[in-house]
Design a protein around this motif. Structure first.
Motif, PDB file in Angstrom:
ATOM      1  N   ASN A  74      24.789  33.732  47.945  1.00 13.90           N
ATOM      2  CA  ASN A  74      24.613  32.587  48.852  1.00 13.90           C
ATOM      3  C   ASN A  74      25.649  32.620  49.976  1.00 13.90           C
ATOM      4  O   ASN A  74      25.349  32.280  51.127  1.00 13.90           O
ATOM      5  CB  ASN A  74      24.771  31.264  48.082  1.00 13.90           C
ATOM      6  CG  ASN A  74      23.609  30.998  47.139  1.00 13.90           C
ATOM      7  OD1 ASN A  74      22.629  31.736  47.125  1.00 13.90           O
ATOM      8  ND2 ASN A  74      23.730  29.959  46.340  1.00 13.90           N
ATOM      9  N   GLY A  85      35.994  29.332  44.732  1.00 12.36           N
ATOM     10  CA  GLY A  85      36.904  29.700  43.654  1.00 12.36           C
ATOM     11  C   GLY A  85      36.327  29.571  42.274  1.00 12.36           C
ATOM     12  O   GLY A  85      35.134  29.759  42.058  1.00 12.36           O
ATOM     13  N   GLY A  86      37.210  29.254  41.342  1.00  8.08           N
ATOM     14  CA  GLY A  86      36.826  29.170  39.932  1.00  8.08           C
ATOM     15  C   GLY A  86      37.464  30.266  39.110  1.00  8.08           C
ATOM     16  O   GLY A  86      37.047  30.510  37.978  1.00  8.08           O
ATOM     17  N   GLY A  98      31.377  21.002  43.181  1.00 10.94           N
ATOM     18  CA  GLY A  98      29.916  20.939  43.063  1.00 10.94           C
ATOM     19  C   GLY A  98      29.228  21.873  44.043  1.00 10.94           C
ATOM     20  O   GLY A  98      29.827  22.311  45.032  1.00 10.94           O
ATOM     21  N   GLY A  99      27.954  22.173  43.742  1.00  9.35           N
ATOM     22  CA  GLY A  99      27.204  23.116  44.567  1.00  9.35           C
ATOM     23  C   GLY A  99      26.903  22.582  45.965  1.00  9.35           C
ATOM     24  O   GLY A  99      27.061  21.389  46.241  1.00  9.35           O
ATOM     25  N   PHE A 100      26.445  23.495  46.819  1.00  9.26           N
ATOM     26  CA  PHE A 100      26.136  23.153  48.219  1.00  9.26           C
ATOM     27  C   PHE A 100      24.639  22.946  48.411  1.00  9.26           C
ATOM     28  O   PHE A 100      24.213  22.552  49.490  1.00  9.26           O
ATOM     29  CB  PHE A 100      26.597  24.286  49.143  1.00  9.26           C
ATOM     30  CG  PHE A 100      28.075  24.520  49.125  1.00  9.26           C
ATOM     31  CD1 PHE A 100      28.913  23.799  49.971  1.00  9.26           C
ATOM     32  CD2 PHE A 100      28.648  25.447  48.263  1.00  9.26           C
ATOM     33  CE1 PHE A 100      30.280  24.005  49.967  1.00  9.26           C
ATOM     34  CE2 PHE A 100      30.014  25.657  48.254  1.00  9.26           C
ATOM     35  CZ  PHE A 100      30.830  24.932  49.096  1.00  9.26           C
ATOM     36  N   GLY A 101      23.852  23.296  47.381  1.00  8.91           N
ATOM     37  CA  GLY A 101      22.401  23.240  47.540  1.00  8.91           C
ATOM     38  C   GLY A 101      21.874  24.572  48.077  1.00  8.91           C
ATOM     39  O   GLY A 101      21.154  24.593  49.086  1.00  8.91           O
ATOM     40  N   ARG A 158      36.919  20.446  46.996  1.00  4.92           N
ATOM     41  CA  ARG A 158      35.594  19.857  46.823  1.00  4.92           C
ATOM     42  C   ARG A 158      34.981  20.454  45.565  1.00  4.92           C
ATOM     43  O   ARG A 158      35.277  21.602  45.195  1.00  4.92           O
ATOM     44  CB  ARG A 158      34.701  20.064  48.046  1.00  4.92           C
ATOM     45  CG  ARG A 158      34.334  21.509  48.288  1.00  4.92           C
ATOM     46  CD  ARG A 158      33.218  21.693  49.285  1.00  4.92           C
ATOM     47  NE  ARG A 158      31.973  21.088  48.882  1.00  4.92           N
ATOM     48  CZ  ARG A 158      31.188  21.525  47.907  1.00  4.92           C
ATOM     49  NH1 ARG A 158      31.525  22.577  47.211  1.00  4.92           N
ATOM     50  NH2 ARG A 158      30.053  20.912  47.628  1.00  4.92           N
ATOM     51  N   GLN A 186      25.262  34.526  42.004  1.00  2.00           N
ATOM     52  CA  GLN A 186      24.444  33.661  42.854  1.00  2.00           C
ATOM     53  C   GLN A 186      25.258  33.111  44.020  1.00  2.00           C
ATOM     54  O   GLN A 186      24.830  33.160  45.181  1.00  2.00           O
ATOM     55  CB  GLN A 186      23.868  32.507  42.021  1.00  2.00           C
ATOM     56  CG  GLN A 186      22.897  31.645  42.788  1.00  2.00           C
ATOM     57  CD  GLN A 186      21.684  32.423  43.249  1.00  2.00           C
ATOM     58  OE1 GLN A 186      20.950  32.966  42.420  1.00  2.00           O
ATOM     59  NE2 GLN A 186      21.459  32.488  44.549  1.00  2.00           N
ATOM     60  N   ILE A 187      26.439  32.589  43.706  1.00  2.00           N
ATOM     61  CA  ILE A 187      27.233  31.984  44.783  1.00  2.00           C
ATOM     62  C   ILE A 187      27.705  33.069  45.765  1.00  2.00           C
ATOM     63  O   ILE A 187      27.775  32.822  46.975  1.00  2.00           O
ATOM     64  CB  ILE A 187      28.420  31.139  44.231  1.00  2.00           C
ATOM     65  CG1 ILE A 187      29.127  30.383  45.336  1.00  2.00           C
ATOM     66  CG2 ILE A 187      29.392  31.981  43.437  1.00  2.00           C
ATOM     67  CD1 ILE A 187      28.348  29.267  45.960  1.00  2.00           C
ATOM     68  N   LYS A 228      31.930  40.594  29.010  1.00  2.00           N
ATOM     69  CA  LYS A 228      31.654  40.984  30.392  1.00  2.00           C
ATOM     70  C   LYS A 228      32.764  41.937  30.820  1.00  2.00           C
ATOM     71  O   LYS A 228      33.869  41.861  30.280  1.00  2.00           O
ATOM     72  CB  LYS A 228      31.679  39.761  31.301  1.00  2.00           C
ATOM     73  CG  LYS A 228      30.522  38.815  31.071  1.00  2.00           C
ATOM     74  CD  LYS A 228      30.622  37.583  31.948  1.00  2.00           C
ATOM     75  CE  LYS A 228      29.374  36.731  31.774  1.00  2.00           C
ATOM     76  NZ  LYS A 228      29.503  35.410  32.421  1.00  2.00           N
TER      77      LYS A 228
HETATM   78  P1  NAP Z   1      26.712  31.348  39.936  1.00  2.00           P
HETATM   79  O1  NAP Z   1      25.631  31.562  38.922  1.00  2.00           O
HETATM   80  O2  NAP Z   1      26.999  32.427  40.884  1.00  2.00           O
HETATM   81  O3  NAP Z   1      26.433  30.029  40.786  1.00  2.00           O
HETATM   82  C1  NAP Z   1      25.516  29.029  40.376  1.00  2.00           C
HETATM   83  C2  NAP Z   1      25.608  27.885  41.352  1.00  2.00           C
HETATM   84  O4  NAP Z   1      26.817  27.138  41.138  1.00  2.00           O
HETATM   85  C3  NAP Z   1      25.684  28.311  42.808  1.00  2.00           C
HETATM   86  O5  NAP Z   1      24.406  28.611  43.322  1.00  2.00           O
HETATM   87  C4  NAP Z   1      26.342  27.104  43.444  1.00  2.00           C
HETATM   88  O6  NAP Z   1      25.433  26.020  43.536  1.00  2.00           O
HETATM   89  C5  NAP Z   1      27.329  26.679  42.386  1.00  2.00           C
HETATM   90  N1  NAP Z   1      28.663  27.300  42.560  1.00  2.00           N
HETATM   91  C6  NAP Z   1      29.180  28.387  41.953  1.00  2.00           C
HETATM   92  N2  NAP Z   1      30.451  28.596  42.338  1.00  2.00           N
HETATM   93  C7  NAP Z   1      30.741  27.602  43.205  1.00  2.00           C
HETATM   94  C8  NAP Z   1      31.911  27.254  43.937  1.00  2.00           C
HETATM   95  N3  NAP Z   1      33.038  27.980  43.826  1.00  2.00           N
HETATM   96  N4  NAP Z   1      31.854  26.175  44.740  1.00  2.00           N
HETATM   97  C9  NAP Z   1      30.719  25.426  44.840  1.00  2.00           C
HETATM   98  N5  NAP Z   1      29.591  25.716  44.159  1.00  2.00           N
HETATM   99  C10 NAP Z   1      29.609  26.782  43.350  1.00  2.00           C
HETATM  100  O7  NAP Z   1      28.063  30.954  39.184  1.00  2.00           O
HETATM  101  P2  NAP Z   1      28.418  30.876  37.626  1.00  2.00           P
HETATM  102  O8  NAP Z   1      28.362  32.246  37.062  1.00  2.00           O
HETATM  103  O9  NAP Z   1      27.628  29.764  37.019  1.00  2.00           O
HETATM  104  O10 NAP Z   1      29.953  30.450  37.750  1.00  2.00           O
HETATM  105  C11 NAP Z   1      30.263  29.137  38.207  1.00  2.00           C
HETATM  106  C12 NAP Z   1      31.719  29.135  38.626  1.00  2.00           C
HETATM  107  O11 NAP Z   1      32.528  29.508  37.507  1.00  2.00           O
HETATM  108  C13 NAP Z   1      32.012  30.116  39.747  1.00  2.00           C
HETATM  109  O12 NAP Z   1      32.680  29.416  40.763  1.00  2.00           O
HETATM  110  C14 NAP Z   1      32.876  31.179  39.116  1.00  2.00           C
HETATM  111  O13 NAP Z   1      33.914  31.632  39.977  1.00  2.00           O
HETATM  112  C15 NAP Z   1      33.425  30.523  37.867  1.00  2.00           C
HETATM  113  N6  NAP Z   1      33.502  31.470  36.744  1.00  2.00           N
HETATM  114  C16 NAP Z   1      32.397  32.146  36.360  1.00  2.00           C
HETATM  115  C17 NAP Z   1      32.481  33.055  35.326  1.00  2.00           C
HETATM  116  C18 NAP Z   1      31.286  33.867  34.903  1.00  2.00           C
HETATM  117  O14 NAP Z   1      31.416  34.671  33.967  1.00  2.00           O
HETATM  118  N7  NAP Z   1      30.124  33.728  35.553  1.00  2.00           N
HETATM  119  C19 NAP Z   1      33.698  33.242  34.663  1.00  2.00           C
HETATM  120  C20 NAP Z   1      34.810  32.518  35.074  1.00  2.00           C
HETATM  121  C21 NAP Z   1      34.706  31.624  36.128  1.00  2.00           C
HETATM  122  P3  NAP Z   1      24.592  25.759  44.870  1.00  2.00           P
HETATM  123  O15 NAP Z   1      23.551  26.812  44.933  1.00  2.00           O
HETATM  124  O16 NAP Z   1      24.062  24.367  44.690  1.00  2.00           O
HETATM  125  O17 NAP Z   1      25.562  25.849  46.028  1.00  2.00           O
END
Ligand code: NAP
Length: 249
Positions: free
Chosen positions: A82, A11-12, A48-51, A46, A78-79, A193
């Motif tokens: 993954n 989520g997120g 945090g990342g899963f690695g 939960r 990325q997620i 975006k």
């Molecule tokens: P990302 O670049 O795709 O992911 C980076 C790392 O963060 C992943 O490899 C994973 O770590 C960890 N991760 C991301 N989402 C996770 C989740 N839901 N549960 C557990 N680990 C997660 O993601 P991002 O762009 O940094 O965004 C991070 C979070 O913010 C996402 O969940 C996303 O839904 C939310 N978000 C993002 C945006 C955006 O513009 N990018 C906007 C609003 C909300 P590991 O490799 O260690 O597993």
């Protein structure tokens, strides 16, 4: 909802939280840990990342997850990658909620950019940009050209700079509040975006009203999944019918 599969929901986003509210005690809602962590859900949460994908594949096997639902943001590439890779290894189906992007209207002036370097080049003629693409501009506050004053809206609090103001706020943003912000700050360009959805769309409506160009960061490519949905209701319906089928089988 009663389900035969143990679900891992990534989520997120606001939509992910709506899905999480339908999960049961056996299911898990997973967050990266950047925003608020809900404490009123029936499912486990939960943080945090899963690695990487290997860590996620291990988690799926250890936790006996039967379905992954990727409801992360469309730019969280990325997620999503993954999740697909890990589901392939663990032999678990991966469904995704993939929110449609916004479409430009006939009087919109959208200029598509692929990355930060292209964005900076496209920004050169402007003086008062509003950045609405997250925290990335915070890493470039010491590179602001002398003719520019930046306004950066993101979740992170930051002291700013003499030529940068940081608005640490969380959407949704109403049309009225966006009109007031734009009138007050006299932006001459908006950087965004193409997130889609209703929560942050009003800035584009106000940009259109004021005849402002929008520098739009292209969406990342996301890998194919078993089932893809463009709204929460369709995903929940499919889940409900798949769950009842597997319970009766
Ligand atoms: P990302 O670049 O795709 O992911 C980076 C790392 O963060 C992943 O490899 C994973 O770590 C960890 N991760 C991301 N989402 C996770 C989740 N839901 N549960 C557990 N680990 C997660 O993601 P991002 O762009 O940094 O965004 C991070 C979070 O913010 C996402 O969940 C996303 O839904 C939310 N978000 C993002 C945006 C955006 O513009 N990018 C906007 C609003 C909300 P590991 O490799 O260690 O597993």
């Amino acid at each position: 909802m009663t389900a035969a599969w143990r679900v891992l929901l990534l989520g997120g986003t606001g939509e992910a939280l709506r899905i999480a509210r339908r999960l049961g005690p056996a299911d898990v809602y997973s967050l990266a840990g950047l925003g608020k962590v809900p404490d009123d859900l029936a499912c486990a949460v939960r943080v945090g990342g899963f690695g990487g994908s290997a860590g996620l594949a291990r988690y799926l096997a250890e936790q006996r997850i039967g379905l992954v639902i990727d409801a992360t943001h469309p730019y969280a590439a990325q997620i999503s990658a993954n999740a697909v890779a890990a589901c392939g290894v663990a032999q678990v189906p991966c469904w995704a909620l993939r929110r449609p992007g916004w479409q430009p209207q006939h009087d919109d002036d959208w200029r598509m950019v692929g990355d930060w370097a292209e964005l900076v080049a496209a920004l050169a003629p402007f003086e008062r940009p509003l950045f609405t693409l997250g925290r990335e501009p915070l890493a470039h506050l010491d590179e602001i050209p002398v003719h520019q004053f930046w306004t950066v809206r993101c979740l992170d609090a930051h002291e700013g700079r003499p030529r940068a103001r940081i608005l640490a706020t969380r959407g949704p943003f109403s049309l009225e509040s966006e009109r007031a912000l734009f009138a007050d700050a006299a932006f001459d360009v908006v950087i965004s975006k193409n997130s889609g959805g209703g929560a942050t769309q009003a800035k584009l409506d106000v940009a259109r009203e004021r005849g402002l160009p929008v520098l739009m960061l292209r969406r990342p490519m996301l890998p194919p999944v078993e089932r893809e949905f463009d709204d929460v209701a369709a995903l929940l319906d499919a889940w409900s019918s798949a769950s009842s089928q597997s319970i009766t089988e």
